[in-house]
Design a protein around this motif. Structure first.
Motif, PDB file in Angstrom:
ATOM      1  N   GLY A  75      39.298  32.683  46.281  1.00 47.54           N
ATOM      2  CA  GLY A  75      38.773  33.100  44.989  1.00 47.54           C
ATOM      3  C   GLY A  75      38.774  34.613  44.808  1.00 47.54           C
ATOM      4  O   GLY A  75      38.290  35.130  43.798  1.00 47.54           O
ATOM      5  N   GLN A  76      39.322  35.350  45.784  1.00 48.36           N
ATOM      6  CA  GLN A  76      39.337  36.804  45.702  1.00 48.36           C
ATOM      7  C   GLN A  76      40.336  37.295  44.654  1.00 48.36           C
ATOM      8  O   GLN A  76      41.338  36.638  44.367  1.00 48.36           O
ATOM      9  CB  GLN A  76      39.720  37.406  47.056  1.00 48.36           C
ATOM     10  CG  GLN A  76      38.666  37.260  48.137  1.00 48.36           C
ATOM     11  CD  GLN A  76      39.162  37.864  49.450  1.00 48.36           C
ATOM     12  OE1 GLN A  76      40.243  37.530  49.933  1.00 48.36           O
ATOM     13  NE2 GLN A  76      38.372  38.751  50.005  1.00 48.36           N
ATOM     14  N   THR A  77      40.048  38.460  44.119  1.00 42.94           N
ATOM     15  CA  THR A  77      40.984  39.136  43.229  1.00 42.94           C
ATOM     16  C   THR A  77      41.936  39.970  44.083  1.00 42.94           C
ATOM     17  O   THR A  77      41.494  40.808  44.870  1.00 42.94           O
ATOM     18  CB  THR A  77      40.233  40.054  42.241  1.00 42.94           C
ATOM     19  OG1 THR A  77      39.356  39.258  41.437  1.00 42.94           O
ATOM     20  CG2 THR A  77      41.209  40.794  41.345  1.00 42.94           C
ATOM     21  N   ILE A  78      43.232  39.735  43.941  1.00 37.58           N
ATOM     22  CA  ILE A  78      44.245  40.397  44.757  1.00 37.58           C
ATOM     23  C   ILE A  78      45.034  41.365  43.883  1.00 37.58           C
ATOM     24  O   ILE A  78      45.633  40.964  42.879  1.00 37.58           O
ATOM     25  CB  ILE A  78      45.219  39.386  45.402  1.00 37.58           C
ATOM     26  CG1 ILE A  78      44.441  38.300  46.158  1.00 37.58           C
ATOM     27  CG2 ILE A  78      46.203  40.103  46.298  1.00 37.58           C
ATOM     28  CD1 ILE A  78      43.631  38.815  47.324  1.00 37.58           C
ATOM     29  N   LEU A  79      45.018  42.652  44.255  1.00 34.44           N
ATOM     30  CA  LEU A  79      45.779  43.682  43.547  1.00 34.44           C
ATOM     31  C   LEU A  79      47.011  44.025  44.387  1.00 34.44           C
ATOM     32  O   LEU A  79      46.881  44.367  45.569  1.00 34.44           O
ATOM     33  CB  LEU A  79      44.918  44.922  43.336  1.00 34.44           C
ATOM     34  CG  LEU A  79      45.572  46.092  42.578  1.00 34.44           C
ATOM     35  CD1 LEU A  79      45.873  45.696  41.136  1.00 34.44           C
ATOM     36  CD2 LEU A  79      44.672  47.329  42.620  1.00 34.44           C
TER      37      LEU A  79
END
Length: 671
Positions: free
Chosen positions: A428-432
């Motif tokens: 569920g992490q936001t990956i940049l």
């Protein structure tokens, strides 16, 4: 072609990092009267690097536009970054420019990023002139750099100047077109150069280089060729015209000499821009009376909203006009028009074919979108965006900052299309994702400084890929009956490997209506969705062709959604049987080190699974070229400084994807 009656040059300044590009640009601004004092990169006082991060780091991060005038010519100039992490800025600038000045370090010569930028200019067929800078430095060698250009870039580098004096004694140039010497007596930029006779000791070399220049230049003008063959003297004006024709045809590249920091060689460089680089209409159609068409090549956001930079290719745009975004199919309104001067702007009532300017008021226009007249729709060539090779997980430190983070990231992605954002399905992490550690570091700092959002950042991770190594075919039937409407889809899918960099190709060979035509796009969507999620280790699967061969359907139990589910499952089944492999990004690395540390540097590269490809002398140092997996390059700068007592430096850029070793693949599967 419709030549633009206005005397304009749309040019870019491009170079490898630290070649002196921004210093050269700052001197151009001073001599052209745009700035009354010269900016200094080390002091953080440059006009073009006006972003606080640019001034703090001493590098160009974002391309900046400015308009200057020289000898009755308007020059729209874009200063671009030299660091590979920000190569999208060079890419999108070259797409809309008519010409470029490529700055070379007089000691280092052709460096990796110079070569990358040169290939981009080749791709967009941009005529160029070369400026060999820093000729006052120890180890600088003008003719060696010109020879490197021919060897490494595959161009005819035509010397049009010769330096007078070497290293600390560099004080002027011999102008081979006019056969005169231009000498600067002082470093003071307010002191104009002095014109005098060619030094006696340089006359023979000057005559030899001029003979080559004339022989190559007259090939591009029939009358000049005839005069040359008849033994006539080629006049200065005729030679200028012939050089211009050769430059526009990309037949050769004139090479000029100077030291921007010492204020030597800049005025002749400006003369060369005006005399030899194209104006709008020389390379592409540029008719102010034709229907409006423009390409958006950059989006910049500030407190007042988004400002979209455009190159106008035809027609006119007035303040308040409504235009069609041909890429989205939506109408947009140009509420305000600006001529841009770095961080200043001058409002305009109208933009005309040939202009590079900015528009405020466009809501949904992004980099690469075409703006045009509603009655005359046209689609201009898009701007290619490289795939990211590194990513980090980020999250807002404060729970109530989550919405602000999402808004800030949306704005940043609109500005920089080389950044990508996704949600990790498992965590569920936001990956940049981006092009390198520096770009991600700059982006995270921007979140804090510009948008006021503090974030927690995970360790940088490599953007691996998956692929297949052999052809395989599968039959798959998706069948469910749950009491309500049923689900049925049957298909035969074949996967075959493609060459590196080919991406994903989908084909349908279904005949006779075995699968209804309206379901075929759903099959492709299912394949692409499953490929994005990966099969082996959760990385996107690339470089394959998926061919839909056959299938069957049910009148009431089949639907696009069911065929998409069936295609995804068939794809996963096929990949598992097709000898899947993990691909890792490999970087082209150049290490420049004093000879005393050469062995240690090469040994360190080998420990990082690097493959050394060659060594060349670079002034009084040695340049080592190698291919090294990106994973092994994290934290490399600290190690290199320790190995070389801080005297070595390096540059790297993405080169290719390569099959990971069995050991590396096992490590990935365990993590």
């Amino acid at each position: 072609m419709n030549p633009n009656p206005r005397n304009i040059r749309n040019i870019g300044i491009i170079a490898h990092v630290d070649a002196g590009k921004t210093t050269t640009t700052e001197r151009i601004l001073f001599y052209a009267g745009e700035s009354h004092r010269m900016g200094d990169v080390s002091a953080g006082t440059t006009r073009m690097d006006f972003d606080p991060q640019e001034r703090a780091r001493g590098i160009t991060i974002s391309s900046a536009a400015i308009t200057v005038h020289w000898n009755g010519t308007q020059i729209n100039l874009i200063d671009t970054p030299g660091h590979i992490d920000f190569n999208i800025e060079v890419n999108r600038s070259l797409r809309v420019l008519d010409g470029a000045v490529v700055v070379f370090d007089g000691v280092a010569g052709v460096e990796p990023q110079t070569e990358t930028n040169w290939r981009l200019a080749d791709k967009y067929r941009v005529p160029r002139i070369a400026f060999v800078n820093k000729l006052d430095r120890l180890g600088a060698d003008f003719l060696r750099v010109a020879a490197m250009m021919e060897e490494r870039l595959g161009v005819k580098a035509v010397v049009v100047q010769l330096p007078i004096g070497t290293e600390g004694g560099f004080r002027g140039v011999v102008d081979l077109v006019g056969m005169r010497a231009l000498v600067w007596n002082k470093d003071d930029a307010s002191e104009p150069y002095r014109e005098c006779e060619v030094p006696i000791g340089m006359r023979e070399a000057a005559q030899q280089h001029r003979a080559r220049l004339v022989a190559l230049a007259v090939e591009h003008d029939e009358a000049a060729t005839d005069a040359y063959l008849d033994g006539e003297e080629i006049g200065v004006d005729v030679l200028h015209a012939c050089i211009r024709k050769g430059v526009l045809a990309n037949a050769f590249v004139p090479v000029l000499a100077g030291s921007a920091y010492r204020n030597r060689g800049v005025e002749p460089l400006l003369d060369a821009v005006v005399n030899w680089l194209p104006k709008p209409g020389d390379a592409v159609n540029c008719d102010a009376q034709a229907p409006f068409a423009a390409l958006a090549f950059k989006v910049a956001s500030d407190d007042h909203g988004a400002m979209v930079f455009v190159r106008v290719y035809s027609g006119r745009l007035r303040r308040g006009d409504a235009v069609l975004n041909a890429t989205t199919g939506r109408m947009e309104r140009a509420s305000r028009l600006y001529e841009v001067h770095a961080d200043d702007r001058i409002e305009r009532d109208e933009l005309v074919a040939g202009d590079i300017a900015a528009i405020v008021g466009l809501k949904d226009t992004l980099t690469g979108h075409t703006l045009c007249d509603r009655e005359h729709p046209v689609q201009l060539e898009q701007i290619s965006v490289p795939e990211p090779v590194i990513h980090v997980a980020i999250e807002a430190k404060a729970r109530n900052d989550q919405q602000a983070l999402a808004k800030a990231l949306h704005a940043m992605l609109r500005e920089d299309p080389s950044l990508q954002l996704r949600q990790d399905a498992e965590s569920g992490q936001t990956i940049l994702s981006g092009m390198g550690e520096l770009q991600l570091d700059v982006s995270i700092e921007k979140l804090r400084a510009k948008y006021g959002v503090e974030v927690s950042v995970g360790r940088p991770q490599v953007a691996y890929r998956e692929t297949i190594s052999r052809e395989v075919g599968v039959n798959h039937v998706h069948k469910k009956q749950t009491g309500g409407p049923g689900q049925f889809a049957a298909l035969t899918l074949r996967l075959a490997p493609l060459a590196r960099g080919e991406g994903i190709v989908f084909e349908s060979q279904v005949v006779g209506g075995a699968i209804p035509r309206e379901f075929i796009p759903a099959v492709e969507a299912g394949v692409r969705r499953a490929a994005q999620a990966g099969v082996v280790a959760g990385y996107p699967c690339v470089d394959f062709v998926a061919t839909l061969l056959d299938g069957s359907y049910h009148e009431s139990d089949s639907s696009p959604m069911v065929f998409e589910l069936a295609a995804a499952a068939a794809f996963r089944d096929a990949v598992a049987k097709a000898a899947p492999q993990v691909l890792e990004p490999v970087m082209a690395v150049e290490v420049v080190t004093p000879a005393d540390y050469l062995g240690d540097c090469i040994g360190d590269l080998h420990r990082r699974r690097g493959m050394v490809r060659g060594q060349t002398m670079r002034g009084n140092a040695i340049a080592v070229e190698a291919h090294v997996p990106l994973k092994e390059m994290f934290g490399y700068i600290g190690s290199l400084r320790a190995l070389s007592s801080g005297r070595a430096h390096y540059a790297m850029q993405f080169d290719h994807y390569e099959v990971a070793s069995a050991r590396e693949m096992a490590t990935l599967l365990q993590s």
